[in-house]
Write an enzyme that holds these catalytic residues in place. Structure first.
Site, PDB file in Angstrom:
ATOM      1  CD  GLU A 155      -1.318   3.934  -8.151  1.00  0.00           C
ATOM      2  OE1 GLU A 155      -0.429   3.860  -7.386  1.00  0.00           O
ATOM      3  OE2 GLU A 155      -1.434   4.813  -9.013  1.00  0.00           O
ATOM      4  CB  SER A 161      -0.584   7.203  -7.830  1.00  0.00           C
ATOM      5  OG  SER A 161      -1.914   7.045  -7.500  1.00  0.00           O
ATOM      6  CG  ASP A 209       1.216   2.059  -5.204  1.00  0.00           C
ATOM      7  OD1 ASP A 209       1.269   3.195  -5.587  1.00  0.00           O
ATOM      8  OD2 ASP A 209      -0.238   1.502  -5.136  1.00  0.00           O
TER       9      ASP A 209
END
Length: 611
Positions: free
Chosen positions: A299, A526, A303
């Site tokens: 994740e 996400s 990002d």
């Protein structure tokens, strides 16, 4: 680091407390009751000597005034638009009254409890105690609850306070909260090459040349949303940030490989972005074997790569926050499942200068958080907005809720209902949905697959209506119109008067990214959330370079002006809860919001110039 976070880190022993009956100037009355949500079962009484850090949320003295300021400085039609508040001005509006502090201190002192730490505005007090002392202080009983995945926490279904404190304390946690923050990403173990049905490549030759649906790259995003050719001009002032929880932190070597392949001029971003660790969060370093085995840092990598791939030139800040409060393992509760946002927010709000955009790709079901606590955490996001920061959250990856008959209320009645998310349902944040395909874009959706007897869950851009927060004034007209358009479909499954989300959307399927030195693809809100964060940071750059303040809290602008600078998404729906879910349609809808950004148009609408 904020004093609250520092105090948390320093606490590894119980606060001293005398063994005496509850002392209070008025009788105890139940303050809050909250049933355990789906997936949890009560097992046995919690261990009396298990140590916990509880956070006492005192009523903020003048939040209504802060909210008034927030909406005035965020409304493009108001004379004060863009006149954001200072750190001190915000702090003065939320600090508790002297009466509230005095009465709470008196109550703690009468029960032999000394405060262990305070938030920067003293609107949160932390104390560390064994469970039996907390039970005495709150006139309650803690039990061990076990989740379907085997994890355990000590919680209670209700707690009490002396009657005279009810108006001075909003919430105390962990008591009734069952928050389980998750990264809203969808890993592609199998079928990474799955192509949506009836997909046709873009007819636009420029898009067709750079957009490959099986691996979507920064050049595709830049072309699709019109940021290509924009040169940042306010890097000395403008910043963009993102948050990491659950042990996540971005791996610089992976980001360097990603940028070297897809955005070579931005390679220095991989070395230059700042990494802040909070509350014993993970540090800045290469991936470990343990992290690799658990899939940790996917994740965080997504990002930072999504942001750096679109917003080259704007400084990036990464925040990795550990458990909130610091976790002291015990045999009965070996895992830390406390909600992580509060300690990060206290750290952030304690800083004199904060990024103008911050993206967060984590959320959970709204029902896992007691209403009182959700209200207070949401108010903390309002504080950041009043200071001129756009707070972005992903809308979730389960549509209106997971399939499989699990969409039920937690009011003790197990009523079938859609499951809104939190913090995506907070009215003071901008929530981002996900799309796929290119011309036209549609709601991001990938059905489940069964291969070799294995089931892989569906992924759908999340959306819905809050059960906790009413539709704010800025969006009430469009949410009411959408509900009316349904003509009774899904009646009883959602709150027709709730805050609707998402607000806008962006691509969220098959992002090209690097993890552990290897390129792959990953999907989810996400992905769409940090991508949008990077685009909004460019919008801020254009405004700042034009002598204007940053956008700040986006929603009042989006719903009045910005809605004119988006691609409207009208195909697809928020599949979930064993239904087709809310459909996308012309205008706003609770699956893609108003649609996806057209950057040059947004720049014009924001009163700035592209170059």
């Amino acid at each position: 680091m904020g004093r609250f976070a520092v105090a948390f880190l320093a606490l590894l022993a119980p606060t001293a407390v005398v063994s005496s009956p509850i002392k209070a100037r008025t009788p105890y009355q139940v303050k809050e009751t909250h049933h355990a949500p789906r997936g949890w079962k009560r097992v046995e009484r919690a261990s009396a000597d298990q140590v916990m850090n509880i956070q006492i949320g005192l009523k903020q003295s003048n939040f209504e005034e802060l909210e008034r300021h927030l909406y005035e400085v965020s409304d493009p039609a108001h004379a004060r638009y863009g006149q954001h508040l200072s750190q001190q001005e915000v702090k003065d509006l939320v600090k508790p009254s002297d009466e509230a502090l005095d009465l709470v201190h008196e109550w703690l002192q009468d029960n032999g409890v000394a405060p262990a730490g305070y938030s920067t505005a003293k609107d949160w007090i932390s104390v560390t105690l064994p469970v039996d002392k907390i039970e005495s202080l709150l006139d309650t009983k803690y039990h061990t609850y076990e989740h379907a995945d085997g994890s355990r926490v000590a919680r209670t279904s209700k707690w009490s306070l002396p009657a005279h404190l009810h108006d001075h304390i909003d919430t105390i946690q962990p008591t009734t909260s069952f928050f389980r923050a998750r990264a809203e990403r969808f890993d592609h173990v199998l079928d990474a090459g799955w192509i949506p049905p009836a997909y046709t490549p873009p007819s636009n030759s420029t898009l067709n040349k750079v957009c490959n649906i099986s691996s979507v790259t920064p050049e595709c995003f830049q072309t699709l949303y019109g940021t290509k050719g924009y040169k940042t001009r306010a890097a000395d002032v403008n910043k963009v940030g993102f948050t990491n929880y659950l042990g996540e932190h971005p791996i610089r070597s992976d980001t360097e490989k990603f940028l070297a392949k897809y955005h070579p001029e931005a390679v220095s971003s991989a070395r230059d972005f700042k990494q802040f660790t909070i509350a014993n969060g993970p540090g800045d370093g290469p991936i470990t074997q343990e992290e690799l085995a658990d899939g940790t840092d996917k994740e965080a990598n997504l990002d930072v790569q999504a942001i750096a791939g679109i917003s080259w030139g704007t400084p990036i800040e990464s925040y990795s926050t550990g458990g909130s409060p610091p976790f002291i393992p015990s045999q009965m509760a070996p895992d830390n499942t406390n909600e992580p946002y509060l300690v990060w927010l206290d750290y952030l709000l304690s800083q004199p200068s904060i990024p103008q955009v911050i993206s967060t790709s984590y959320s959970d079901d709204e029902q896992t958080v007691p209403r009182s606590y959700a209200n207070r955490v949401c108010q903390e996001f309002a504080r950041a907005g009043a200071r001129g920061t756009s707070i972005l959250f992903s809308s979730g990856d389960d549509g209106v809720g997971p399939d499989g008959g699990v969409c039920v209320s937690n009011d003790g009645k197990n009523t079938t209902q859609f499951l809104p998310g939190f913090p995506s349902s907070c009215p003071y944040v901008t929530t981002i949905g996900a799309t796929m395909k290119f011309q036209p874009e549609v709601v991001a959706y990938r059905p489940p697959f069964d291969r070799a007897g294995k089931h892989y869950g569906a992924y759908t851009s999340g959306g819905g209506f809050s059960n906790y927060f009413e539709a704010p004034k800025y969006q009430k007209q469009v949410t009411e119109a959408y509900v009316k358009s349904l003509n009774g479909t899904f009646d009883g499954l959602y709150n027709k008067k709730g805050r609707g989300y998402p607000d806008i959307s962006a691509q969220g399927m098959y992002f090209a990214y690097f993890y552990n030195g290897t390129e792959g693809t990953i999907s989810g809100t996400s992905a769409s959330c940090p991508l949008t964060g990077g685009i909004i940071s460019l919008l801020n750059d254009a405004r700042i370079a034009s002598g204007m303040p940053p956008m700040g809290f986006l929603n009042p602008w989006i719903y009045s002006v910005g809605r004119k600078g988006v691609n409207d998404i009208t195909s697809g729906s928020a599949h979930g809860c064993d239904t087709a879910g809310f459909p996308a349609q012309k205008g706003w809808d609770p699956v893609t919001g108003f649609g996806t950004p057209i950057f040059p148009e947004l720049v014009k609408l924001a009163g700035a110039s592209f170059s």
